[in-house]
Design a protein around this motif. Structure first.
Motif, PDB file in Angstrom:
ATOM      1  N   ALA A 155       7.718  -3.365   2.157  1.00 23.09           N
ATOM      2  CA  ALA A 155       6.340  -2.889   1.952  1.00 23.09           C
ATOM      3  C   ALA A 155       5.987  -2.952   0.467  1.00 23.09           C
ATOM      4  CB  ALA A 155       6.185  -1.477   2.492  1.00 23.09           C
ATOM      5  N   LEU A 156       6.935  -2.560  -0.377  1.00 21.67           N
ATOM      6  CA  LEU A 156       6.703  -2.621  -1.822  1.00 21.67           C
ATOM      7  C   LEU A 156       6.506  -4.068  -2.269  1.00 21.67           C
ATOM      8  CD1 LEU A 156       6.584  -1.504  -4.682  1.00 21.67           C
ATOM      9  CD2 LEU A 156       9.088  -1.512  -4.704  1.00 21.67           C
ATOM     10  N   ASP A 157       7.357  -4.970  -1.819  1.00 16.80           N
ATOM     11  CA  ASP A 157       7.224  -6.383  -2.192  1.00 16.80           C
ATOM     12  C   ASP A 157       5.866  -6.941  -1.780  1.00 16.80           C
ATOM     13  OD1 ASP A 157       9.768  -6.349  -3.261  1.00 16.80           O
ATOM     14  OD2 ASP A 157      10.685  -7.429  -1.593  1.00 16.80           O
ATOM     15  N   GLN A 158       5.439  -6.606  -0.570  1.00 15.61           N
ATOM     16  CA  GLN A 158       4.149  -7.111  -0.084  1.00 15.61           C
ATOM     17  C   GLN A 158       2.991  -6.548  -0.896  1.00 15.61           C
ATOM     18  OE1 GLN A 158       4.332  -6.116   4.071  1.00 15.61           O
ATOM     19  NE2 GLN A 158       5.600  -7.879   4.569  1.00 15.61           N
ATOM     20  N   ALA A 159       3.042  -5.250  -1.213  1.00 14.11           N
ATOM     21  CA  ALA A 159       1.968  -4.638  -2.005  1.00 14.11           C
ATOM     22  C   ALA A 159       1.947  -5.220  -3.419  1.00 14.11           C
ATOM     23  CB  ALA A 159       2.156  -3.121  -2.051  1.00 14.11           C
TER      24      ALA A 159
END
Length: 109
Positions: A44-48
């Motif tokens: 989720a962090l990578d995508q954001a």
């Protein structure tokens, strides 16, 4: 039917590379590997981060750079806990709103 066996080796042990392979296969996943307890949170962090920076190089740089909004810690380290992820996402929103020069310098200045 004859049993298939591994060729005999001196001393009756496996070759050293087989032991190393076995160790890798039995290692617990950590970090961003699928199956890791942190996998979903870190994905989720990578995508954001990619949505904010539009570049994997800039994402990696931002995640590895100490950030003043995170008490001088790197976002990647802080995001390892659910509470830390919230703090990192807040810092990410602020960093994504900055110009590209500010993002590359970690949001300082």
């Amino acid at each position: 039917m004859p049993k298939t066996t591994e060729p005999k080796r001196e001393g009756g042990s496996r070759p050293p590379d087989a032991d190393e392979d076995l160790a890798w296969l039995n290692a617990a996943p950590v970090g961003r590997e699928f199956g890791s307890p942190d996998y979903e949170r870190l994905m989720a962090l990578d995508q954001a981060a990619f949505a904010a920076f539009h570049s994997w190089d800039r994402v990696r740089q931002w995640l590895a750079t100490p950030n003043p909004q995170l008490n001088g810690e790197c976002p990647d380290d802080v995001a390892r806990s659910p509470d830390g992820l919230g703090k990192v996402l807040s810092a990410l929103v602020a960093a994504g709103d900055l110009g590209s020069d500010d993002i590359e310098s970690g949001g300082e200045g």
